[in-house]
Structures are given as structure tokens and as C-alpha cells.
Design a protein around this motif. Structure first.
Motif, PDB file in Angstrom:
ATOM      1  N   PRO A   1       0.802  -1.237   0.000  1.00 55.11           N
ATOM      2  CA  PRO A   1       0.000   0.000   0.000  1.00 55.11           C
ATOM      3  C   PRO A   1       0.829   1.279   0.000  1.00 55.11           C
ATOM      4  N   PHE A   2       2.124   1.170  -0.151  1.00 56.64           N
ATOM      5  CA  PHE A   2       2.971   2.362  -0.184  1.00 56.64           C
ATOM      6  C   PHE A   2       3.916   2.246  -1.371  1.00 56.64           C
ATOM      7  N   GLU A   3       4.562   3.372  -1.694  1.00 62.56           N
ATOM      8  CA  GLU A   3       5.470   3.385  -2.830  1.00 62.56           C
ATOM      9  C   GLU A   3       6.631   2.416  -2.596  1.00 62.56           C
ATOM     10  N   LEU A   4       6.989   1.723  -3.662  1.00 62.97           N
ATOM     11  CA  LEU A   4       8.052   0.720  -3.570  1.00 62.97           C
ATOM     12  C   LEU A   4       9.176   1.110  -4.524  1.00 62.97           C
ATOM     13  N   PRO A   5      10.274   1.637  -3.993  1.00 56.32           N
ATOM     14  CA  PRO A   5      11.413   1.929  -4.879  1.00 56.32           C
ATOM     15  C   PRO A   5      12.182   0.651  -5.212  1.00 56.32           C
ATOM     16  N   VAL A   6      12.461   0.476  -6.478  1.00 53.11           N
ATOM     17  CA  VAL A   6      13.226  -0.675  -6.954  1.00 53.11           C
ATOM     18  C   VAL A   6      14.464  -0.129  -7.655  1.00 53.11           C
ATOM     19  N   THR A   7      15.619  -0.471  -7.137  1.00 51.21           N
ATOM     20  CA  THR A   7      16.876   0.035  -7.689  1.00 51.21           C
ATOM     21  C   THR A   7      17.715  -1.125  -8.209  1.00 51.21           C
ATOM     22  N   ASP A   8      18.685  -0.759  -9.018  1.00 55.69           N
ATOM     23  CA  ASP A   8      19.662  -1.723  -9.557  1.00 55.69           C
ATOM     24  C   ASP A   8      18.955  -2.933 -10.169  1.00 55.69           C
ATOM     25  N   MET A   9      17.980  -2.670 -10.973  1.00 52.09           N
ATOM     26  CA  MET A   9      17.240  -3.741 -11.646  1.00 52.09           C
ATOM     27  C   MET A   9      17.989  -4.131 -12.912  1.00 52.09           C
ATOM     28  N   ARG A  10      18.341  -5.403 -13.011  1.00 54.88           N
ATOM     29  CA  ARG A  10      19.146  -5.879 -14.129  1.00 54.88           C
ATOM     30  C   ARG A  10      18.580  -7.204 -14.644  1.00 54.88           C
ATOM     31  N   LEU A  11      19.014  -7.554 -15.835  1.00 56.07           N
ATOM     32  CA  LEU A  11      18.628  -8.834 -16.430  1.00 56.07           C
ATOM     33  C   LEU A  11      19.535  -9.939 -15.918  1.00 56.07           C
ATOM     34  N   LEU A  12      18.939 -11.119 -15.690  1.00 53.54           N
ATOM     35  CA  LEU A  12      19.693 -12.307 -15.298  1.00 53.54           C
ATOM     36  C   LEU A  12      19.868 -13.181 -16.535  1.00 53.54           C
ATOM     37  N   THR A  13      21.107 -13.483 -16.862  1.00 56.44           N
ATOM     38  CA  THR A  13      21.382 -14.251 -18.068  1.00 56.44           C
ATOM     39  C   THR A  13      22.338 -15.387 -17.757  1.00 56.44           C
ATOM     40  N   ASN A  14      22.403 -16.294 -18.706  1.00 57.45           N
ATOM     41  CA  ASN A  14      23.342 -17.405 -18.652  1.00 57.45           C
ATOM     42  C   ASN A  14      23.806 -17.652 -20.077  1.00 57.45           C
ATOM     43  N   GLY A  15      24.890 -18.370 -20.205  1.00 61.90           N
ATOM     44  CA  GLY A  15      25.410 -18.629 -21.545  1.00 61.90           C
ATOM     45  C   GLY A  15      26.493 -17.636 -21.901  1.00 61.90           C
ATOM     46  N   VAL A  16      26.266 -16.875 -22.944  1.00 61.21           N
ATOM     47  CA  VAL A  16      27.277 -15.921 -23.391  1.00 61.21           C
ATOM     48  C   VAL A  16      27.371 -14.770 -22.390  1.00 61.21           C
ATOM     49  N   VAL A  17      28.504 -14.096 -22.405  1.00 61.03           N
ATOM     50  CA  VAL A  17      28.727 -12.970 -21.503  1.00 61.03           C
ATOM     51  C   VAL A  17      27.779 -11.837 -21.882  1.00 61.03           C
ATOM     52  N   PHE A  18      27.094 -11.294 -20.885  1.00 66.68           N
ATOM     53  CA  PHE A  18      26.093 -10.254 -21.121  1.00 66.68           C
ATOM     54  C   PHE A  18      26.288  -9.150 -20.092  1.00 66.68           C
ATOM     55  N   GLU A  19      26.434  -7.927 -20.572  1.00 63.74           N
ATOM     56  CA  GLU A  19      26.595  -6.771 -19.695  1.00 63.74           C
ATOM     57  C   GLU A  19      25.238  -6.090 -19.524  1.00 63.74           C
TER      58      GLU A  19
END
Length: 1322
Positions: free
Chosen positions: A708-726
Motif C-alpha cells: 500500500p505504499f510506494e516501492l522503490p526498486v533500484t539496480d534492476m538488471r537482467l539475469l542471463t546465462n550462456g554468453v557474456v552479457f553486460e
């Protein structure tokens, strides 16, 4: 009666005799047959150094000894590291409680330290001296000094080396036997020495047994338990009952000694006899002891497998990494084949052999785990210093060694052994007897534990639960630590029988006891450990994913347990653990909490993570327990997860390669198995498009905040496997209960297959890995697979033209990266420079393909846009950060010929060369006659431009138009676009210059990119040809093309229609200009004739009914001839705007065609025997007979038929009027019209006549040859039907090839210029 009095006194208050200090919770029934030895470390704590010695000593827990009669005995040793002194006082009651041996182990480096070790050993001997038989001391001294070096020669040690006991000596008051070893000595003989020590204990024990067995029945003394000493004060010990009591107790004591000495059969008999004797006198305490002894002796024979490896409690610092007792769920109980099969009547030697084999298997898999030596040394030091009994745990180590060969029994089990079910009943009786005595509460507790372990071996969980429940009702005066220990033991036994819920209850109870209110030193560490261990009983585990998958248990209890665990972690100062457990609670119990509880727990987690941030990595406790990571997968809640393709102009495309012809295509409807398997193996989560190495890629996630309150979400990134991904971080603040789209970006660094597994977040102070496969209640695949192709170069595109306000509306408009707009007048030329910059840092631009797509037909597009592809290829490759320029030439192509009214349209030929719209405006020349223009050729005239609907063309003569035009109306044409553009209206053309480019490894892999430049081209009307005609010129090789040209612009136009002639046309006005043009050569006419014949043959063979006429082919030839040779250049005065008006598509009547093409007839005319030359003037006198000779020759490849040669004299008044009525002025001797039926190829015809002029003047002679239309002949059947007989085919071919130009059309060939004759008077 005295026994009853003693019983009453034992329950009296305030006995001075001490009770047993604490139960031995590790004791089992088989320990009744063991010799008790104290193994203690002395001196400073050196756990790692002395560990090897402890293991070697504990390994010798069983020996084989032959007694004096030569019979083998099996002697078992039980090593303990602590033993309260008061337990020795119960040695008469149960001999296995006596401490019979002492072994100390210590390390010293000096004589002083050795003396201290000896002192501690002697103090232990004094403490346990009342029962001690033998003692040994094992001392480890310093190693030998290194070899001495004298010069360069090493001095070897003396032969045999110096003994440690020669360097150090024990004090004089040290009487025990000591073994000395160097620190790094392998101690090869240590086990044999310990075996000798155990043998010595046996012989002392055997002597005591023999002494006890030789005692007279009337002289035996009364054996007492410690609390019974005052119970028999004042009683008559010579009474019969008391004598029986004495004999029975001694007999029971002898049975204990026999059991320890390896005489199990004798012990059984003695226990039975003692039980009967003591029961007869009502000695309940000792009756219970005999019953317990019977159970122990029977268990030794029935359950030898219980002598399994039992390790000392190890120090947490020595716990093996990666192993945790909390991770392993104990078995329900062990199945014992011996227990199931043994009975009094069915006991066989095979059963015993099998049990011994099981024992041997357990022994050979000896574990090296052991208790911490430091704890032993510390305990010994403290106890020796204080010289008081300790209250530490009495955990034991009974490590079985491999049984000595020949240990298996011969023969059947004794007949007086208790059956399996009888052991439980006897234990129950013993416990009832013990319960009658308050001071025997410890004995009762231990008996219940022993009975529980026996029942576990018998697979009787209900009996185990009954004995354990009885322990709770025993009133024991013990400390809180002992109570906790009791709960832990009960927990362990419940776990062994699979009563996980009860085990968890007692384990949690023990945890709460550690930190209960009023405790002076609450042990939060132990409380945390026990609560963590109770997870299994509450159907929880440390892995939240497994909890969510199972979804079992009682949510309210689970939530309460985890909250208590969080509190313990906070009190321990372990903020990381507290944060982890709170995250675990939110992840696993989110659905079981109300919205208010969810909000409260989220706030608590935020407060906890402020002290220590949560991270998705395992946490390892000091004891080796691994706390798996917990993730807030549903906070925020993911509603959608979409993998986005690259922008259209950056998407990789396959480079199309022309396929080689590999033969015919074979189709079959059969579905082979290989095809079916390929379809089935198609990965459903495979993305159809590709990503490019080193290019920014995007995934769109739709999230919802359930709080019921604001939810700050920081440092949101993609999770990958296999080839190197930045992956690039993203931050967002989610409003309550509002779905929000979040774009996550990243760059693949390598090529191959990229596995997109989800995304990571940092919210409420916790870093979480939210994987798609863990998101319950949504139809997400476990992952998404994206192919990453090699890196492609990137380009930027600029043009030299201004951009348009809007981009193209054509197909593939999404690949447009820039635009250009251009306005041209019809016929004007311009260019656009496209600058392409290779923005890649490392990749060259090696492949560049330029294509143009527009809304006009392909042929017209090629005329408007031109690119020099050879020059483009010469500029490749483009280095990184380099640029090249592409010049696109633009020509405002249009139809400058004004369209003809649709009513005059008759022919539909020449569609391929003039377009579909131009095709419909060809006129049929057979219906039109020839009319000359009303003015002289050499005098151009200006006309005011009239409205478009007014007739600016030549007037109709006799209902037949003398002029024709061709154009496309605005908006005309169909399909893809117009094939030609009208010149009287403005036109808009949309085009795309599409660039396909590639380079590097991607080019080798066959990938490229495509972008486009949008062109908006506006064509304005400039000049227009409204009418035209063809007139003969003064030279036979030329003709005059007379054009009416209109200026449709708003400016004055300068018109250049020949190399030397110009004319100015005002805005919106027109003028008429004659243009001399060379006639079409005979070779071109012949080629056109051959092409027409070949095409007709093809049409006939393909059964086409519509055949082309030669008139159409010749008209096309003449029209193209005029368009190629006549270029009208125009210039808007005062500007640099100029262009060319083309006559492409002009339509010619048959008479125009005859004047345009070179005549097939060759003329040779002589007057007065003088050949007539062009522009030459002939002179004759009035009344003179003049000779006129005309010779014709057929220069064509075909014969000419139905020719009519005519001669006409007329007078030209040079004002547009011609007078042919000269009957009174000229007379011709001979015919003036001669019919020639056929003129073969290269054939010549000559006609001669005489002319007499009656009046002087200037006369002209018009000599022409006309071909009349061939009469309609009956055609062969082959031309009317689709059958092709051989004979009719020959006839048809002869007819076709024998016809001249076109025997259905009228042709007029004139001698140009007309002969001019000047008649003078005589």
C-alpha cells in the motif's frame, strides 16, 4: 516389613546421600558390557597435534583375551572424556558405572611443562582412585633438532637417536606408566600398548569377578546404593529376608562383572537367579536393576549391530565444510533383520553370523570424526584445577574396531535369553521399580532412554514414544542446561523413528529454554541452532524454493517459528541472518498473510536490511550449515516479460544469395519421421529473432506493487546465462497497485546462445534474483533463448537535401532513418549526396548494397533515380569512423506529349515498350487521312494558351484528327504505380533508398542490416507538347516535325529546339516550332519487320489468336526514332533551372510513319533527259513537249504489291492554297496513273511520259506511289484454327512472308522535294 520401612524411608525428605548428578544421555544397553575408561587431554590445548593420538586410542575399543582356562573373551572398552566422581558411588549398584581406567594425553616442550602434565595426571588418579584399576600417560615431546652442518659436510645423528625419556624425566611422585613420543612420531606401537592396557584392565576385573564368585553365601556383605545407607541403620541384617537380599544383590553384582568380563551366558543365568531372589524379598530397586541387566545381556547377543560408531561431540570450528546435520533428514528407524527373526525357538547361528557381518561392515567404515581435543584438554585442566566434579556433557565415544577373527559364536543362543518383545516388557518393569525411589530418578531416565534405543532397533515407534513420554514425568532436580540436554536427546530419538513433528516440538522447547525469562546467561546461539533444526518437523526447509514447491505444513506455526528465529538472529547480532530469514518469510508465506501483515513484514524487512543488506548468496554458519539464498520473486509482482527485437533499422537480416539450379523440385505429401521429430524438438522458448553482439538489447517487464505504499526498486538488471552479457541497471518507483512498464537493457559481449532467466532487483534493502521458472501462477517459460550473432557495423546517414516534415508511408517505413525532399520541374535533373559514416569503433564496412523502392513502376523508377554502383564498390571497405558519399542522380521524368481523347484510341499494341497507359493511346492509322499544317514550316507562330479543354491541337478535317498525343492523366495508372507521368499536373513520388550493409564476422556468417532514406519528390509541370505533325523536308533524308509547345510554368521560358535556334515563350503561352529530323533508316525498318515476323510465329505456335501487325511495329520504331533524336532543352529565364522535354511516347498516324521512315522505293527522275536534283529548277517553254522519265526500284526485303504510280501538276500560291485544277494549263501525253501489281525485291519499273505547258508560270509536280489495301482473300485454315497441318502451314507462311509492309494499310511514298518547273514564253 523392614523392606517396606526402607521403602518409606527412601521416600522421606532430605536425604544427605547425594543423588547421581546428571543422567548419561549417551548410554545404551550395550554399554553394560563395556569397561569405562576416561580419556582426557591435559596441559595446553593443542588439538591439531594430539588429534592423531586420540584417534588411535579410541580405535582400540575391543580386544580378544584368552582367560586362564584358554577360553576366548570379547572385551569392550568405552572411552569417555568426562565422568562425575559421584557416579562411581553407584558402582556397586551397576558396575559399568565405575571408572576402571585412565588415559591422559599431553604435549610438552620443556621439563616444566612435563612436570605439569604429570601433576594433572596424578590429580585425576586421586580423584577416581576408589575405582581405578590402571592408568597410562601419553606424552608428546619436541622433535629432534635439525642436522648440524660442519663446513659442507652434514653430521648424521647418533646411531639409534636419543630417546625422549632420556632427555626429560618424570617427577619422583609420578607412579603411572608413561609413553613418550616425538611430536611427528607416527606412534606405530601406540595401539598395541593401549591393547595391553585394556588387557590389564580385564585381568584386574577378572580377579575381582573371581573373588566375588568365591564368596560364601553366609559371609557376603550387603551391597547398597548411595542413598540406601541410612535406610538399613538399626535393622537386623541376620534375618532371612536380609540374608536373601544380600545374596541376591551380590549375585546381581557378579552378573554385572561377568557381563563386563565377556561371560554373557553366565551373566544371563545370574541375572535370572538374582531377579527371583530379590523379587521374593520385595527389593524393588535391585529387582529393577536385574531386569535391566537381563535386557542388556540379551541385547548384547541380539543386537550386536548397535555397537556402531559414536563420535565425541566435535568443536564447531572443526566441523567439515559443506556438511550440516540440519540438511540431512534422519531415517525413520533402522530395520534389524535379527530383531525380526530371532525368537527363543528359532535362534540359529546364521542369525548371529549375519549380525556380526553387519557389525563388521560398520566397523570397517570407520569414521575419522571425533570430538574436539581442545575441549577434552580444557575440561581436564579445569577439573584438575578446581578438583570438583564438572557438569559438562558426558558424551562418549564407543568406536568399534573390526571384530577379531573367530569372534562369531558357535552354537545356538542360550535358552534363557529374553525374546525381542520381552525386552520391552522387562524395561517397562524396571522403570516401574525405579519409579518407586526418588533418588533413582536418574537411573529411571537412563533406563527409559536405553529402552527407547532398543525399540528403535526393533522398529517399534509406539513403544519408543511411550518410553520417551515417560521421561517427561520423571521428577529430576536438574539445571536448565540439563533440561535442555534432555529435550535435545528426546528430539534426536523422535527423529530416528520419524516423529518429526514431535521432534520439532521438543527441539523448539529446548531452544526456548535456552533463552527463557529469568535466565542469567541466555544462550541465543544454541537457541538459534535448535530452532533452525526444528524446520523439518514443521515441514519447512532452508531452501524457500522447496517450501513453495511442497506447500505443506501449518502456515500459522511456520510464520511463528520463522519470526522467533529472526528474533534469535537479531539477539545474536547476526543482522545478515535476520534479513535472510525475514526475506525467507516474505517469499514463502506471502500468500498466507493478510495485506496488513504483508505490509508490516515488509516494513520490518526494510528496517532489518538497513543494518545489513540482503544479497542472493548462500550464508554459511560456523557449524557448516548453509542458508540458501531467499529472493523476493513476487515483490514487485511481474505481470509480463517480453523480449524486444532490435529497432527495425538495426535488425540483422540474411544476405540473399541466388540459389543455384539443383534440378527439378519434387513434392511428396508423405510426412517422414525426421520431419516430425524436427518439429517436436523445436524449442518453444526460442526467440525467433536475433540479437547482435555489442548492440544494446531490450526486455520489457510489466510490474505491479502489491504493497500500500510506494516501492522503490533500484539496480534492476537482467539475469542471463550462456554468453557474456553486460546488463545495465534500472531504477524505478512503483506506485501502489498500478501496473508499470520497465525497460531493461543490456549488451551481449559474445556470440552464441543467450539464456534469459529473469531479472534481479534491489528493493526493501534486499537484492533478489527473480527467475522466470520460480514465478508461480504465471505462464512464463523457464527461460528465453536468444541467438547472438557476430557484431555488425553501425552507420549514420545524412543527405544534402532538406528533410521532409513526415516520413514515408510506404512499406518498411520503420527502417527509415532520415528523409530528403526535392522539387523539380519536369525534365529537370538534380542530385542528392548521401553521406554514410561508419560509426563502429573496430568493424569496417565491407558490404554495401543500395536499392531504390518507390511508388512508380520499375522502368520509370530507373529513369528517375540513378546510382553509379561501380563507383560505390570502388569506395569499399569503409574503415571504422570513416565516411563515404553516394550520389543519387534524380531526373524529373514525365510525358511531355499531351494525351489524346479516349474516343480516338483503337490500338493496344506496344505495351512492353510504352507502358500500359501509353499503350491505350495509339491510334489506328488506317482510319485517318493526312492533312498538312495550316502554316509554313519555316515560320513558328505564338498562340495564347487556352483552357485545357479547348482544342489546341490541329482542327479536325472531314471528321478525322490530323494530330495525336500520348500522356498519363494525373493519378492514372494502376497496380504499383504509374508507368509514365503527365506533364500538365504536379506529381508526387515517394521513394526509399535502402542501404544493406555488413562487415566483419557477421558478413562471413551471412548477416547484414538495412536502413533507408525516404525521398519525397515533387514534379512540377514545365513544357508540354499539345499537338504535332510530320511534313516532308526539302531533303529526302529528312522530315520536319512540327510541334505546338506550351509553357506551363509561371515564368518566361527559353526553348532550344535545334542546335542554333531558340525561342522565348511567355508564361502560360505556347508556340509552334519545326524541327528537322533525319528519317528512319531502311536497316531499322528491316529489323523491325524481322522482329514482327518472329513474334507472330511465336504467337501462332503458342495458339494466340491476336497477331501483331507490321504497322504497329513500324509505328513503335518511328516513335522511338523521334524520341531519341529530338531533345527540346528549356530554361527558365533569370534562373538556373533548366531541363529537357522528351518526345517519348509520341503517336504517329500512318501518313506520319511513311514520312518518318525512309521510303522503300528508290526514285530516279529525269526531265528533258536531265536528272532531277533536289532544289534544282527546271525550265521549259510554253507549248514545248518535255520528256519526263520516272524509274522505281524496290529496296526492301519483301515484294511490294498493288502499287499505283501517280503524277500530278499543281501551282503553289505560297499562302497555304494549292491549285490542282490545271486542265487548261498542262497536258500529259500518256497515263498519269500506272498500276503495278507487284514489285519484287530489287526490281525496277520505269514510266515515261510527255508534258506540255500551255501558259507560262511556276509549276510543281507531285510524284507519288500509293499502295492500295489488299482485297480480302480467303485465308488458309491454319490461320483461322489452331490446327497446324503441314500443307496449310506452308501456305500460311508463304502468305505471311509474301506480303509487303502491310497490305491492309494505305502507304503513300512521295518523291521529295516536288519537281519545280518554270515555264517561259518562247
Amino acid at each position: 516389613m523392614r523392606a517396606a520401612v526402607g521403602l518409606m524411608l527412601s521416600h522421606g525428605g532430605g536425604g544427605a546421600e547425594p543423588a547421581m548428578s546428571r543422567p548419561d544421555y549417551e548410554q545404551s544397553a550395550l554399554h553394560h558390557s563395556c569397561l569405562l575408561v576416561l580419556l582426557r587431554g591435559v596441559g595446553p590445548s593443542r588439538a591439531r597435534i594430539l588429534q592423531r593420538a586420540f584417534e588411535k586410542v579410541r580405535r582400540v575399543n575391543h580386544i580378544r583375551v584368552n582367560d586362564s582356562a584358554g577360553n576366548p573373551r570379547s572385551i569392550w572398552i568405552r572411552f569417555v572424556h568426562d565422568h562425575p566422581v559421584e557416579h562411581n558411588d553407584w558402582g556397586d549398584f551397576q558396575t559399568h558405572r565405575r571408572l576402571l581406567g585412565l588415559i591422559t594425553i599431553g604435549k610438552f616442550d620443556s621439563q616444566t611443562e612435563l612436570n605439569e602434565l604429570c601433576r594433572q595426571h596424578e590429580s585425576l588418579k586421586v580423584r577416581y582412585g576408589s575405582t581405578l584399576f590402571e592408568s597410562r600417560a601419553i606424552f608428546f615431546g619436541p622433535d629432534e633438532p635439525p642436522l648440524e652442518t660442519i663446513g659442507e659436510v652434514l653430521t648424521p645423528p647418533s646411531a639409534g637417536g636419543r630417546r625422549l625419556q632420556d632427555e626429560f624425566t618424570t617427577p619422583s611422585n609420578f607412579k603411572a606408566q608413561a609413553f613418550f613420543y616425538r611430536e611427528q612420531d607416527p606412534c606405530v606401537d601406540l595401539e598395541s600398548r593401549i591393547g595391553d592396557f585394556a588387557s590389564a584392565l580385564f585381568w584386574v576385573l577378572e580377579s575381582r569377578r573371581l573373588e566375588r564368585s568365591r564368596e560364601k553365601a553366609d559371609k557376603v556383605s550387603l551391597l547398597l546404593a548411595p542413598f540406601e545407607k541410612r535406610d538399613f541403620v538399626g535393622l537386623d541384617m541376620e534375618s532371612r529376608n536380609n540374608r536373601k537380599r544380600c545374596v541376591g544383590r551380590v549375585m546381581k553384582n557378579l552378573a554385572d562383572l561377568s557381563l563386563q568380563a565377556g561371560l554373557v551366558d553366565d551373566a544371563l543365568s545370574l541375572y535370572h537367579n538374582a531377579n527371583e531372589t530379590l523379587r521374593s524379598v520385595g527389593d524393588s530397586l535391585w529387582v529393577g536393576a536385574t531386569e535391566e541387566g537381563l535386557c542388556a545381556a540379551s541385547a548384547v547377543l541380539l543386537y550386536p549391530q548397535m555397537r556402531e560408531i559414536e563420535t565425541l561431540h566435535r568443536n564447531s570450528s572443526l566441523q567439515e565444510a559443506g556438511t550440516s546435520p540440519l540438511k540431512n533428514t534422519p531415517e525413520k528407524w533402522r530395520a534389524s533383520d535379527a530383531t525380526k527373526k530371532i525368537s527363543a525357538n528359532e535362534a540359529t547361528v546364521n542369525n548371529v553370523d549375519s549380525t556380526h557381518q553387519q557389525q563388521h561392515q560398520r566397523v570397517t567404515s570407520n569414521s575419522s570424526s571425533c570430538s574436539s581435543v581442545s575441549s577434552l584438554v580444557t575440561t581436564a585442566t579445569n577439573s584438575s584445577a578446581s578438583d570438583t566434579p564438572t557438569t559438562s556433557s558426558s558424551s562418549t565415544s564407543t568406536i568399534s574396531a573390526a571384530p577379531i577373527p573367530g569372534h562369531q559364536r558357535n552354537g545356538d543362543l542360550p535358552g534363557n535369553i529374553l525374546k525381542a518383545e520381552e525386552i520391552t516388557n522387562y524395561y517397562r518393569k524396571a522403570i516401574i521399580n525405579y519409579s518407586k525411589y526418588r533418588h533413582a530418578a536418574t537411573i529411571e531416565t537412563e533406563a527409559a532412554l536405553k529402552a527407547s534405543r532398543i525399540c528403535i532397533e526393533q522398529n517399534r515407534p509406539l513403544d519408543v514414544a511411550m518410553f520417551l513420554q515417560n521421561i517427561l514425568y520423571i521428577n529430576l532436580s536438574m539445571s536448565e542446561a540439563e533440561r535442555v540436554k534432555r529435550f535435545e536427546i528426546i528430539t534426536e530419538l523422535y527423529q530416528q523413528i520419524g516423529y518429526q513433528r514431535k521432534a520439532a516440538f521438543f527441539q523448539r522447547l529446548a531452544a526456548l529454554k535456552h533463552v527463557q525469562q529469568g535466565s542469567q546467561a541466555p544462550d541465543w546461539n544454541q537457541s538459534y541452532r535448535l530452532m533452525l533444526g526444528s524446520f523439518t518437523g514443521y515441514l519447512l526447509c532452508l531452501d524457500p524454493l522447496e517450501v513453495l514447491e511442497n506447500a505443506a505444513g501449518w502456515p500459522a506455526l511456520q510464520i511463528d517459528l520463522v519470526q522467533t528465529l529472526i528474533t534469535a538472529a537479531r539477539r545474536l547480532g547476526q543482522s545478515a541472518l535476520a534479513t535472510r530469514h525475514m526475506t525467507f518469510l516474505l517469499q514463502t508465506q506471502w500468500d498466507n498473510m493478510s495485506p496488513t501483515e504483508q505490509s508490516e513484514m515488509a516494513v520490518q524487512l526494510q528496517n532489518l536490511s538497513a543494518q545489513c543488506e540482503g544479497s542472493p548468496v548462500p550464508l554459511v554458519l560456523e557449524n557448516g550449515t548453509v542458508i540458501p539464498p531467499a529472493n523476493l520473486t513476487d515483490l514487485p509482482y511481474c505481470l509480463d516479460f517480453q523480449v524486444k527485437d532490435l529497432p527495425a533499422h538495426l535488425r540483422p537480416q540474411r544476405i540473399k544469395v541466388a540459389k543455384a539450379d539443383s534440378g527439378p523440385f519434387l513434392f511428396t505429401p508423405i510426412h517422414f519421421n525426421s520431419v516430425d521429430r524436427r518439429d517436436k524438438k523445436k524449442d518453444k522458448n526460442k526467440i525467433a529473432f536475433q540479437w547482435v553482439q555489442n548492440d544494446l538489447s531490450e526486455v520489457t517487464v510489466r510490474l505491479r506493487n502489491p504493497l500500500p505504499f510506494e516501492l522503490p526498486v533500484t539496480d534492476m538488471r537482467l539475469l542471463t546465462n550462456g554468453v557474456v552479457f553486460e546488463s545495465l541497471p534500472q531504477t524505478i518507483v512503483l506506485q501502489p497497485h498500478v501496473p508499470t512498464y520497465v525497460a531493461l537493457h543490456g549488451t551481449p559481449i559474445e556470440t552464441g546462445q543467450l539464456d534469459l532467466q529473469g531479472y534481479s532487483t534491489h528493493t526493501l534493502g534486499v537484492k533478489s534474483n527473480c527467475r522466470l521458472k520460480h514465478m508461480r501462477g504465471r505462464s512464463f517459460p523457464p527461460n528465453y533463448l536468444v541467438d547472438v550473432i557476430p557484431a555488425l557495423p553501425r552507420i549514420s546517414v545524412k543527405t544534402s537535401l532538406p528533410q521532409t516534415a513526415t516520413f514515408s508511408n510506404m512499406n518498411s517505413a520503420d527502417i527509415v532513418v532520415t528523409s530528403a525532399s526535392l522539387t523539380l520541374y519536369n525534365g529537370e535533373s538534380s542530385s542528392c549526396t548521401i553521406t554514410i559514416t561508419n560509426e563502429s569503433a573496430t568493424l569496417p564496412l565491407e558490404h554495401l548494397e543500395v536499392n531504390i523502392n518507390s511508388n512508380v513502376e520499375q522502368e520509370l523508377q530507373k529513369k528517375i533515380f540513378r546510382i553509379d554502383e561501380e563507383a560505390l564498390k570502388a569506395k569499399l571497405p569503409v574503415p571504422p569512423q570513416g565516411s563515404i558519399e553516394i550520389v543519387v542522380d534524380v531526373y524529373a521524368e514525365a510525358d511531355f506529349v499531351c494525351p489524346q481523347p479516349p474516343a480516338s484510341v483503337h490500338s493496344s499494341a506496344a505495351a512492353g515498350d510504352y507502358g500500359a497507359a501509353s499503350l491505350t493511346h495509339y491510334s489506328n492509322a488506317s482510319t485517318f487521312g493526312h492533312a498538312s499544317l495550316p502554316s509554313r514550316v519555316g515560320s513558328p507562330q505564338h498562340r495564347r494558351h487556352e483552357p485545357q479543354n479547348s482544342s489546341f491541337r490541329s482542327t479536325f478535317s472531314g471528321g478525322q484528327p490530323s494530330l495525336a498525343a500520348l500522356s498519363l492523366q494525373p493519378g492514372g495508372g494502376g497496380g504499383a504505380g504509374p508507368s509514365s507521368l503527365g506533364s500538365q499536373y504536379s506529381q508526387h513520388i515517394e521513394a526509399q533508398v535502402r542501404l544493406k550493409y555488413s562487415g566483419g564476422e557477421a558478413l562471413l556468417a551471412g548477416y547484414c542490416r538495412q536502413c533507408a532514406v525516404s525521398f519525397n519528390l515533387e514534379l512540377l509541370p514545365s513544357a508540354q507538347i499539345t499537338s504535332w505533325d510530320v511534313l516532308p523536308a526539302e531533303v529526302a533524308s529528312q522530315f520536319y516535325l512540327v510541334l505546338d509547345i506550351s509553357n506551363l510554368t509561371a515564368q518566361e521560358m527559353s526553348l532550344n529546339y535545334t542546335d542554333t535556334k531558340n525561342i522565348l515563350i511567355e508564361a502560360k503561352e505556347s508556340c509552334r516550332v519545326p524541327i528537322p529530323v533525319d528519317r528512319c533508316s531502311l536497316e531499322q525498318v528491316v529489323a523491325a519487320r524481322a522482329a514482327e515476323v518472329a513474334e507472330n510465329l511465336e504467337r501462332e505456335l503458342c495458339f494466340r489468336t491476336q497477331l501483331l501487325s507490321f504497322n504497329d511495329a513500324l509505328s513503335k520504331l518511328c516513335s522511338s526514332h523521334i524520341a531519341e533524336r529530338v531533345k527540346i532543352n528549356w530554361l527558365l529565364t533569370g534562373t538556373d533551372i533548366q531541363g529537357i522535354a522528351s518526345l517519348r511516347g509520341i503517336v504517329l498516324t500512318q501518313s506520319m510513319v511513311d514520312l518518318t521512315a525512309v521510303s522503300p522505293l528508290e526514285w530516279a527522275i529525269s526531265f528533258q533527259e536531265t536528272p532531277v536534283q533536289p532544289h534544282s529548277e527546271m525550265v521549259c517553254t510554253v507549248g514545248q513537249r518535255s520528256h519526263l522519265s520516272i524509274q522505281l526500284a524496290n529496296q526492301s526485303l519483301q515484294p511490294l504489291r498493288n502499287l499505283v504510280l501517280s503524277i500530278k501538276f499543281y501551282q503553289d500560291y505560297l499562302n497555304g492554297m494549292e491549285n490542282y485544277n490545271l486542265e487548261t494549263r498542262v497536258a500529259i501525253s500518256g497515263p498519269n496513273r500506272i498500276a503495278i501489281p507487284i514489285l519484287e525485291k530489287q526490281e525496277q519499273k520505269q514510266h515515261t511520259c510527255s508534258v506540255i505547258f500551255f501558259t507560262p508560270g511556276r509549276f510543281k509536280a507531285s510524284i507519288e506511289c500509293t499502295s492500295n489495301p489488299q482485297k480480302q482473300l480467303e485465308q488458309p485454315a491454319s490461320l483461322l484454327t489452331r490446327s497446324c497441318p503441314v500443307e496449310t502451314e506452308k501456305v500460311g507462311q508463304s502468305v505471311m512472308f509474301s506480303s509487303s509492309y502491310d497490305e491492309q494499310q494505305v502507304h503513300v511514298w512521295k518523291f521529295i522535294p516536288p519537281i519545280e518547273v518554270t515555264v517561259v514564253e518562247q
